[in-house]
Each structure stands twice: as structure tokens, then as C-alpha cells.
Design a protein around this motif. Structure first.
Motif, PDB file in Angstrom:
ATOM      1  N   LEU A   9      -5.906  -2.134  -9.599  1.00 12.21           N
ATOM      2  CA  LEU A   9      -4.736  -2.285  -8.734  1.00 12.21           C
ATOM      3  C   LEU A   9      -4.753  -1.236  -7.626  1.00 12.21           C
ATOM      4  N   PHE A  10      -4.990   0.010  -8.007  1.00  9.25           N
ATOM      5  CA  PHE A  10      -4.922   1.088  -7.015  1.00  9.25           C
ATOM      6  C   PHE A  10      -6.176   1.141  -6.144  1.00  9.25           C
ATOM      7  N   ARG A  11      -7.333   0.822  -6.738  1.00  6.26           N
ATOM      8  CA  ARG A  11      -8.546   0.845  -5.921  1.00  6.26           C
ATOM      9  C   ARG A  11      -8.477  -0.231  -4.846  1.00  6.26           C
ATOM     10  N   GLY A  47      -5.895  -1.640  -3.667  1.00  8.13           N
ATOM     11  CA  GLY A  47      -4.798  -1.406  -2.721  1.00  8.13           C
ATOM     12  C   GLY A  47      -5.028  -0.235  -1.791  1.00  8.13           C
ATOM     13  N   LEU A  48      -5.759   0.746  -2.258  1.00  9.92           N
ATOM     14  CA  LEU A  48      -5.813   1.991  -1.472  1.00  9.92           C
ATOM     15  C   LEU A  48      -7.181   2.343  -0.891  1.00  9.92           C
ATOM     16  N   SER A  49      -8.237   1.700  -1.344  1.00 14.53           N
ATOM     17  CA  SER A  49      -9.558   2.139  -0.873  1.00 14.53           C
ATOM     18  C   SER A  49      -9.728   1.956   0.636  1.00 14.53           C
ATOM     19  N   GLN A  50      -9.064   0.963   1.175  1.00 16.86           N
ATOM     20  CA  GLN A  50      -9.159   0.750   2.622  1.00 16.86           C
ATOM     21  C   GLN A  50      -7.847   1.056   3.321  1.00 16.86           C
ATOM     22  N   HIS A  51      -7.005   1.773   2.622  1.00 16.47           N
ATOM     23  CA  HIS A  51      -5.694   2.097   3.203  1.00 16.47           C
ATOM     24  C   HIS A  51      -5.873   3.013   4.417  1.00 16.47           C
ATOM     25  N   SER A  52      -5.101   2.731   5.408  1.00 18.06           N
ATOM     26  CA  SER A  52      -5.183   3.534   6.627  1.00 18.06           C
ATOM     27  C   SER A  52      -3.788   3.860   7.125  1.00 18.06           C
ATOM     28  N   ASN A  57     -18.124   2.735 -14.447  1.00 20.50           N
ATOM     29  CA  ASN A  57     -16.795   2.190 -14.660  1.00 20.50           C
ATOM     30  C   ASN A  57     -16.776   1.300 -15.895  1.00 20.50           C
ATOM     31  N   GLN A  75       0.839  -1.211   0.000  1.00 23.60           N
ATOM     32  CA  GLN A  75       0.000   0.000   0.000  1.00 23.60           C
ATOM     33  C   GLN A  75       0.867   1.252   0.000  1.00 23.60           C
ATOM     34  N   LEU A 121       2.050   1.899  -3.498  1.00 25.01           N
ATOM     35  CA  LEU A 121       0.953   2.431  -4.325  1.00 25.01           C
ATOM     36  C   LEU A 121       0.650   3.879  -3.945  1.00 25.01           C
ATOM     37  N   ARG A 137     -13.036  -0.030 -17.156  1.00 27.11           N
ATOM     38  CA  ARG A 137     -12.105  -0.354 -16.077  1.00 27.11           C
ATOM     39  C   ARG A 137     -10.776  -0.778 -16.686  1.00 27.11           C
ATOM     40  N   HIS A 138      -9.762  -0.420 -15.982  1.00 33.37           N
ATOM     41  CA  HIS A 138      -8.413  -0.660 -16.454  1.00 33.37           C
ATOM     42  C   HIS A 138      -7.681  -1.390 -15.324  1.00 33.37           C
ATOM     43  N   PRO A 139      -6.787  -2.291 -15.668  1.00 28.55           N
ATOM     44  CA  PRO A 139      -6.083  -3.026 -14.593  1.00 28.55           C
ATOM     45  C   PRO A 139      -5.411  -2.097 -13.579  1.00 28.55           C
ATOM     46  N   ILE A 140      -4.939  -0.972 -14.068  1.00 28.47           N
ATOM     47  CA  ILE A 140      -4.289  -0.001 -13.161  1.00 28.47           C
ATOM     48  C   ILE A 140      -5.313   0.511 -12.149  1.00 28.47           C
ATOM     49  N   ASP A 141      -6.521   0.781 -12.615  1.00 30.81           N
ATOM     50  CA  ASP A 141      -7.569   1.273 -11.714  1.00 30.81           C
ATOM     51  C   ASP A 141      -7.820   0.242 -10.611  1.00 30.81           C
TER      52      ASP A 141
END
Lengths: 181, 472
Positions: free
Chosen positions: B11-13, B15-20, B2, A113, A116, B5-9
Motif C-alpha cells: 500500500l505504502f510503496r 502510493g509513495l514511491s513516485q510521490h512528488s 521482500n 498520497q 499515506l 511482503r505485507h499488504p501494508i508495505d
């Protein structure tokens, strides 16, 4: 303390409930803010302003969606307000090479994370905002265009550039990984 | 939403949507501070400071006007005040014979000083009223008891008609006959109920010597002083309203001349204006003190474009083949170095606004006075009450753009003290109003930015004030 109790406590302006709410959501929300801010200090400013808005308006929460989603939306809107004030337009020129996504999915999964996050934060501001809104928050191009005051074509173009920029970064990072092996 | 949708999207969604991350406690402390009632009150005041200051300025002005009015009140009656040195005379209009106006005058001193005019309570109080005795003393009798026939007081119809007529040899009144010895020359042919032919005592004094205003030591109960006829001295107070278009000048100092140059090129001065509401107090014919509330605002246009190129060498591994004469094509891995140049263009546009609320304290010296025109110079400090900014400026580090609405705003909330020097011309339009024209200079003494910012920023301006003065 359940989410319902937390919300009711915040409506009563109970300090303990407000603190509990902050402890519960501040970490995730700061991560959201950092994706939109240029610096960590700016992210903290957005977080502060966003939580003040949450406490001031918690009585208006209608329980139609998730409470976390409601708070996240306030943070994003606060960040966008700052973005509009700054009215920045950063443009990156010179990355014209096409990069193909690596096929090895396990390599991608290994990306942390933090890595990224670093890549997203490294995006030029214009691209970063569009990419964050579209790819992570789930906005449509029409919503982005409306929010940022640009046309949809610009939003699509910015997204494409952001993807290309990130692709390159991902590939580069894998190469370095590969060399280490 | 969406549809593309793209693999990059993903990947980042994912990985980061629940990032804290760990949230710092100092942010909570800052939030917590804003929840206190005091902070909310102060914040409310800060957000509406312009409104509150306007109300406060209005109240100050209204209070000043009220005080000026109260201070001014006795001065307007200055001519009346001459009476205060004279014996107290109370004049009131009393009903009299139809078609006449009569005055009943009470002069306590005269009652004591001229006992000879009376022959005792029984001799004076003819009609049985208190006023009868006093009328004897004050109604146009000289200290010696003589009656001046031309004295308006002696011609008061009601006095004669009501009672004093009995002092005279009037055949029609026998009540006091013989009790008061009246000299022959004091006798007036006024009978009871008759109105003397002299003019109405209550309106037009015929003998200026009997004017109670001009002869205070020997007041006579003449006509009531008419305020409109008494010349009033002009008040020392005046209220002034002025507006000015300002020509601003800015001084920026920093160790890096490139930064100063970038600021000068990117930020252009826009419109600037000042409004002042002042009270003036005239100390003497030459000097006057002026103070009040001043509202100034000036604009700057920021149009900044900064291009920065960054070149980096990116290495990548490539796999290729060489033709081995023995083994044929043989795969090899080799390193390719790409030179990638990233050019970042930062541009910012904003309309910056700087707002000042000040209190000028000016001393004016008038060096030329003609019939209607006054010329002078005025000068003094201008104390800032509040200073507010909006917009963006260029920072001294890497030409970063600083939003003046953020916590990074380097400007102070207090702009310090400025000096003001004006030429002041006033032209008298009428008895109350003057037209003002005051070209002048306002010099900023201190930097508007905080010391930690590392940039000194001062403003001066040439002002062209025009306005109106109202003299109380």
C-alpha cells in the motif's frame, strides 16, 4: 533536454543544466526526504545537502542503473547520515491490539498520497526509518542492519511494529470515512 | 529481499514511491549559492580552518621570532656600539711573519689629527702603501707622537717589520734615514724582520687603559673586541608555551526553570584544556605585555531521556446482536470508545565538543622578584577568533534535540570577549629558560548562543597553566 544532456551539463558545472536537474527531480526527492525527516525544514536541509552531493559527484555516475535511482540513493544516504548523527531511539509502547487489514481494496485505493505520507511521517522515528527503507526503498533487513548499525532482529522487530502502527492508522481512517458516508 | 511482503508495505510503496511535492525555490537558491567559486573557497577554508589557522599562527610566530631576532641583534652588540662614538677604527687581521698575528689599523681621524706624527707623504709612506702612513698615526703613538712601549699597538710586529721600523734608528734600514726626526726615547730596538718580545698584540692587551672599549675617546688599535667577552643585555622579548587543564563552569539562563533544570541534569561537564603560544615583551622591570594564540577545547556529555505520554480516545463502530424477544437476534451497530495511551520516549546521547581559538592580550605586573623566582599578576581581554561546536543540545521548545551540525545550531560562530586574570609565577631554570605556573580565571562575558534562541549560555573556567618561557 535529455537526461544524458542534463548529466553532461552538470558534469561541466553548467548552471542551467543544474537548475534543470533540480527542477526535474527536486519534487520527488523532497517527498523522499520528508519521509525521513522530522520536520519540513530538516527535509529541505537534506534536499539541499543531497543535491550538492549530486552536483559534486555527478561525474562519478556510471550509467549502471537509473539516474533517478542514483539521486534517490544519495538523498536516502544523506538522510540516514543525519539520522545516525542524531542517534535517536524513539519507542512507542501501548499499542498491543491486533488489527486486521480491511478487506475492501477499493477503500485502500482511495487513500490519497497525502494521507499515506501523513501516516508515514507520523511513525515514530525508529520505526519510520526501518519501514521506509524496507517497504518503500526495497532494502533487505541485512542492508538495514548494516546501514543503521543494528542487528537484523531489531530491524525485523521495528518493521513489525511499524506495520502494526500503520495498520491501526489505516483502519482508523477508514472508520472515519465510513462514518462520513 | 521482500520475502515477507505485507499488504501494508504494498500500500505504502505503491502510493509513495513516485510521490512528488512542489520543491521550494529557496532551496535551489541556497544550492546555487554553494556552486560559486567564492563559496567553495570559503567552504574549503571553513572545513580546514583549523589547519589554516595553525599555519597562520606558525607564520605569525616565525615572523615575530625573526623580528625579535633582528631587533635584538643591535642590542647584543651594545658594547660594541660604544665604539661607534669613538673614531672609526677598522681592524683586520693581516698576514704577517710566520707564527705571529698582526693587525693593520686604519684610523682616519688620527690621520688628520696627528699630522705631526708624519713628516709628509714621502716621510710616511715608507713602504709605498697607504697603510703605512696611517699606521704611523695609530700604531701606539700618543697624540704628541710618543710611542708607548707597553701599548700593544706599538708592538705589532708586522708594522715594525713592514715599514715603521724605518722610522726608528734601525741600522738595518737606511731608506728613510735622517728624514724623520725621532726622539731618542721613542726609539725602539726593533730591527727589520725582528719581532718584539711583547705579547701578540692581536690577542691580549696588557694595558687596560688602551682597551679600545673602555677608552673610546682615545682609541688605540688594540685587539679586536671579543664578542664573547662583552656582556650582553638580556632581550625584552620572550616566547612562552603553556598548557592548562581547565575546570569549567557553565551558566544557563532561561525563563523556564524546568528547562534549565533539564539541561543541568542531562549535560555534564567533561575534560577541558587550553594551549597557549605567547610572546612576551618586557616593558620595564615590573610590567610586561603578553599575547599570542590560544586553543581551548572542552567536552560535555549529553545523556537525555524524555518520556511523554499522550492519551487519545479512539472511537470505532462495532456490530453486534441483541436478543429481541420477538424477532430473535437482531444486528445492531454501536460505537466503542477506546482509550489509547501512546508513550513516547526520546533519548539522546552525545559527546559535545566546544572549540575556541582566541588571542589573549595580557598585561603582567611583577610584584616580587628574588634571585630566581618572580611573582606577579596578569590580566586582560581574550578575543575570540573562531568558535566551533559539535554534538547535540536540548532545545527550549518541547525539549527537542538540536543537532549542532545542522542549520538549527543556535550557537554563534564568534564567542566574543572573555576576561582573564592569572597569578603568574616564573622560576629561572637557566640563562634562557624559565618555568611558568599560572593559575587563573577566565570569565565569559557574553552568551555563546544567538539571541533568537532564547537561552543564555556562558562559560567560565579555572585554569592551571604550566609552561616554559624562552628568553631571547
Amino acid at each position: 533536454m535529455s537526461e544524458e544532456e542534463l548529466i553532461n551539463g552538470c558534469v561541466r558545472e553548467d548552471r542551467a543544466s543544474q537548475y534543470a536537474l533540480y527542477k526535474t527531480y527536486a519534487g520527488k526527492m523532497l517527498a523522499v526526504c520528508r519521509r525521513y525527516a522530522r520536520t519540513d525544514l530538516e527535509a529541505e536541509d537534506i534536499l539541499q545537502e543531497g543535491f550538492i552531493k549530486v552536483f559534486d559527484n555527478v561525474s562519478k555516475f556510471r550509467h549502471n542503473g537509473s539516474f533517478e535511482g542514483w539521486i534517490r540513493r544519495i538523498m536516502v544516504n544523506t538522510a540516514l547520515k543525519l539520522y545516525r548523527k542524531n542517534s535517536f531511539k524513539n519507542e512507542v509502547i501501548g499499542i498491543d491490539d491486533n488489527y486486521d487489514m480491511p478487506q475492501d481494496a477499493t477503500v485502500l485505493e482511495k487513500m490519497s498520497q497525502a494521507e499515506l505520507m501523513k501516516m508515514v511521517q507520523g511513525l515514530p522515528e525508529g520505526y519510520g526509518i526501518v519501514f521506509n527503507l524496507y517497504a518503500i526503498e526495497g532494502f533487505s533487513h541485512a542492508e538495514i542492519a548494516d546501514t543503521l548499525g543494528v542487528n537484523e532482529g531489531t530491524s525485523r522487530s521495528q518493521l513489525a511494529k511499524a506495520r502494526k502502527w500503520l495498520q491501526k492508522k489505516v483502519i482508523d481512517s477508514q472508520k472515519i470515512e465510513y462514518e462520513r458516508k | 529481499m521482500n520475502e515477507n511482503r505485507h499488504p501494508i508495505d504494498d500500500l505504502f510503496r505503491d502510493g509513495l514511491s513516485q510521490h512528488s511535492v512542489e520543491a521550494p525555490m529557496h532551496v535551489w537558491e541556497r544550492i546555487d549559492q554553494t556552486r560559486t567559486p567564492v563559496y567553495k573557497l570559503l567552504n574549503n577554508f571553513k572545513q580546514n580552518s583549523r589547519w589554516y589557522l595553525s599555519v597562520a599562527a606558525g607564520l605569525v610566530l616565525m615572523s615575530s621570532a625573526a623580528i625579535m631576532f633582528l631587533v635584538n641583534e643591535p642590542q647584543q652588540g651594545l658594547a660594541e656600539g660604544t665604539l661607534s662614538n669613538a673614531p672609526q677604527i677598522h681592524t683586520e687581521k693581516t698576514p704577517s711573519a710566520p707564527g705571529t698575528a698582526a693587525f693593520k689599523t686604519t684610523n682616519p681621524e688620527a690621520e688628520i689629527a696627528n699630522p705631526a706624527n708624519t713628516s709628509g707623504p714621502s716621510g710616511t709612506d715608507i713602504s709605498g702603501t697607504e697603510s703605512a702612513g696611517t699606521e704611523t698615526a695609530g700604531s701606539g703613538t700618543t697624540p704628541s707622537g710618543r710611542t708607548n712601549p707597553t701599548d700593544p699597538g706599538s708592538s705589532t710586529p708586522s708594522q715594525y717589520a713592514g715599514g715603521l721600523s724605518t722610522q726608528f734608528e734601525n741600522p738595518g734600514t737606511e731608506e728613510m734615514g735622517g728624514e724623520v726626526a725621532v726622539p731618542e726615547y721613542e726609539k725602539t730596538a726593533v730591527g727589520e724582520g725582528e719581532i718584539p718580545e711583547t705579547t701578540d698584540a692581536g690577542t691580549e692587551p696588557t694595558d687596560p687603559n688602551t682597551d679600545p672599549v673602555s677608552t673610546p675617546p682615545t682609541p688605540t688599535p688594540g685587539p679586536a673586541p671579543d664578542k664573547k667577552q662583552v656582556p650582553t643585555e638580556p632581550s625584552d622579548w620572550a616566547l612562552e608555551v603553556l598548557g592548562s587543564y581547565d575546570f569549567m563552569s557553565r551558566r544557563i539562563e532561561n525563563a523556564d526553570p524546568a528547562y534549565v533544570s533539564a539541561r543541568k541534569n542531562a549535560e555534564k561537564m567533561g575534560a577541558a584544556y587550553t594551549f597557549q603560544l605567547r610572546a612576551q615583551y618586557r616593558l620595564n622591570d615590573a610590567f610586561a605585555l603578553r599575547s599570542g594564540v590560544s586553543f581551548s577545547q572542552h567536552h560535555e556529555k549529553l545523556n537525555f531521556t524524555h518520556t511523554q505520554s499522550n492519551t487519545e480516545i479512539v472511537e470505532r463502530q462495532e456490530t453486534g446482536y441483541i436478543l429481541d424477544p420477538i424477532n430473535g437476534p437482531t444486528p445492531i451497530t454501536y460505537t466503542v470508545r477506546d482509550t489509547v495511551t501512546t508513550t513516547t520516549t526520546t533519548s539522546a546521547k552525545s559527546d559535545n565538543t566546544y572549540t575556541f581559538i582566541d588571542i589573549p592580550v595580557l598585561l603582567n605586573y611583577t610584584f616580587y622578584t628574588s634571585n630566581k623566582l618572580n611573582l606577579g599578576v596578569s590580566g586582560g581581554p581574550v578575543f575570540n577568533l573562531a568558535f566551533k561546536q559539535k554534538g547535540q543540545i536540548i532545545g527550549p521548545v518541547n525539549n527537542e534535540i538540536i543537532d549542532l551540525n545542522s542549520s538549527a545550531n543556535p550557537f554563534r560562530t564568534y564567542a566574543g570577549v572573555n576576561l582573564m586574570l592569572n597569578l603568574s609565577a616564573s622560576y629561572e631554570l637557566n640563562k634562557r629558560f624559565d618555568l611558568l605556573f599560572e593559575p587563573g580565571l577566565r570569565y565569559g562575558m557574553s552568551s555563546l548562543t544567538s539571541k533568537g534562541f532564547g537561552v543564555t549560555q556562558k562559560y567560565s573556567s579555572v585554569n592551571l597553566f604550566t609552561g616554559i618561557r624562552y628568553r631571547f
